[in-house]
Scaffold this active site. Sequence first.
Site, PDB file in Angstrom:
ATOM      1  N   GLY A 196      27.978  29.113 -23.746  1.00  0.00           N
ATOM      2  CA  GLY A 196      26.937  27.635 -24.082  1.00  0.00           C
ATOM      3  C   GLY A 196      27.339  26.925 -23.109  1.00  0.00           C
ATOM      4  O   GLY A 196      26.478  26.059 -22.755  1.00  0.00           O
ATOM      5  N   ASP A 227      37.167  32.478 -29.613  1.00  0.00           N
ATOM      6  CA  ASP A 227      36.464  33.639 -29.922  1.00  0.00           C
ATOM      7  C   ASP A 227      37.359  34.084 -28.824  1.00  0.00           C
ATOM      8  O   ASP A 227      37.320  35.983 -28.763  1.00  0.00           O
ATOM      9  CB  ASP A 227      35.285  33.857 -29.837  1.00  0.00           C
ATOM     10  N   ARG A 244      37.628  43.776 -52.683  1.00  0.00           N
ATOM     11  CA  ARG A 244      37.583  42.373 -52.929  1.00  0.00           C
ATOM     12  C   ARG A 244      37.184  41.551 -51.366  1.00  0.00           C
ATOM     13  O   ARG A 244      37.514  42.572 -50.983  1.00  0.00           O
ATOM     14  CB  ARG A 244      39.041  41.720 -53.667  1.00  0.00           C
TER      15      ARG A 244
HETATM   16  O1  F6P Z   1      32.890  29.554 -31.690  1.00  0.00           O
HETATM   17  C1  F6P Z   1      33.641  29.588 -32.630  1.00  0.00           C
HETATM   18  C2  F6P Z   1      32.933  29.477 -34.067  1.00  0.00           C
HETATM   19  O2  F6P Z   1      34.049  29.966 -34.856  1.00  0.00           O
HETATM   20  C3  F6P Z   1      32.428  31.409 -33.685  1.00  0.00           C
HETATM   21  O3  F6P Z   1      34.073  32.479 -34.395  1.00  0.00           O
HETATM   22  C4  F6P Z   1      31.584  31.321 -35.349  1.00  0.00           C
HETATM   23  O4  F6P Z   1      30.608  32.194 -35.194  1.00  0.00           O
HETATM   24  C5  F6P Z   1      30.973  29.773 -34.856  1.00  0.00           C
HETATM   25  O5  F6P Z   1      31.870  29.191 -34.267  1.00  0.00           O
HETATM   26  C6  F6P Z   1      30.766  28.934 -35.979  1.00  0.00           C
HETATM   27  O6  F6P Z   1      29.736  27.966 -35.421  1.00  0.00           O
HETATM   28  P1  F6P Z   1      29.073  26.743 -36.829  1.00  0.00           P
HETATM   29  O7  F6P Z   1      30.784  25.761 -36.346  1.00  0.00           O
HETATM   30  O8  F6P Z   1      28.616  26.235 -35.456  1.00  0.00           O
HETATM   31  O9  F6P Z   1      29.232  26.962 -38.558  1.00  0.00           O
END
Ligand code: F6P
Length: 328
Positions: free
Chosen positions: A110, A133, A246
């Site tokens: 982004g 990621d 679980r």
């Molecule tokens: O992009 C990093 C990340 O930790 C992703 O793995 C996850 O989907 C997202 O950010 C979570 O975002 P936020 O901090 O907005 O909850």
Amino acid sequence: MKIGILSSGGDCPGINAAIRGVGKVALSHYGMEVIGIQSGFLGLLENNYIPLTEASLSGLLSLGGTILGTSREKPFKKLLNGETDQKPQIILDHYNDLGLDCLVCIGGNGTQKTAHKLAQLGLHVIGIPKTIDNDVWGTDRTFGFYTAVDIATEAIDRLHSTANSLKRVMVIELMGHKAGWITLYAGMAGGADVILLPELGYDINKVTEAILNRAAKGKPYSIVAVGEGLKIDDKRIEKITGIETRKTILGYVQRGGSPSAYDRNLATRLSGHAIELIAEKHFGRMVSLQDGHITSIPLKEVAGKLKLVPSDHDLIIQGKRMGISFGI
Ligand code: F6P
């Protein structure tokens, strides 16, 4: 030259190492002036910044998070009524008022997209890719990734205790948004029995078949690593297999704390190259790691793309040969 630096998007291990790398090389090697913009693009909108000095850049290498703060502010996002916001113009005005020669944007997909749009607006911009990621297009690795993989691997190691002792299926959900990089690398390193990647999808019958096959071979316990881009119902697994199941969601633990040595050095190498590009007035690019070398790629080639796990990744091929199920 005067440069501004910001971090945007989720935090991840290694951002402070990158801020330190940019700042120290800019100040001591090139004699540039450096300011740190707070809370990502929000800081540019609100003119919220601090000067970065040799003193303020000390002690950062091992520190998690980001000393500048971050936010998910997207200045180019359309308003609800479809109109374009004033935010890009405000950012341009503040950039000019501050007398900046370049803006360094540390962030994931982004952020690189926003950086590209700012470059189109006329700002001099350099992107530095970061995210646990590992899904930024144009770079083989992002810092934060291997630290997250280490944490996730240790979590899987620890889940083996309960799985083995109580003969349970332990499902662990790992981060990565739409990408399965953390799940693949930690799943393989942690010895998961079933690894489910968003890129591949899964068939619940294949998952339960793998679990039952293990039980038939005298192993009535399994670890299932699943990427957060997929939804999986642990109750359904329990119902079909008859084995107590679980679920653990590892969550934000994965991106907290001190970066690994690899991530510190990757952040340092990328940030040093970012300053080289600025000194050469080579703007509109994202620094990257390609085939072991630090280089850069135009932001326009990165913007709007995702780097996903290919179905022929060698860890998937070797995993399949070893009898690990990928749920397909
Ligand atoms: O992009 C990093 C990340 O930790 C992703 O793995 C996850 O989907 C997202 O950010 C979570 O975002 P936020 O901090 O907005 O909850």
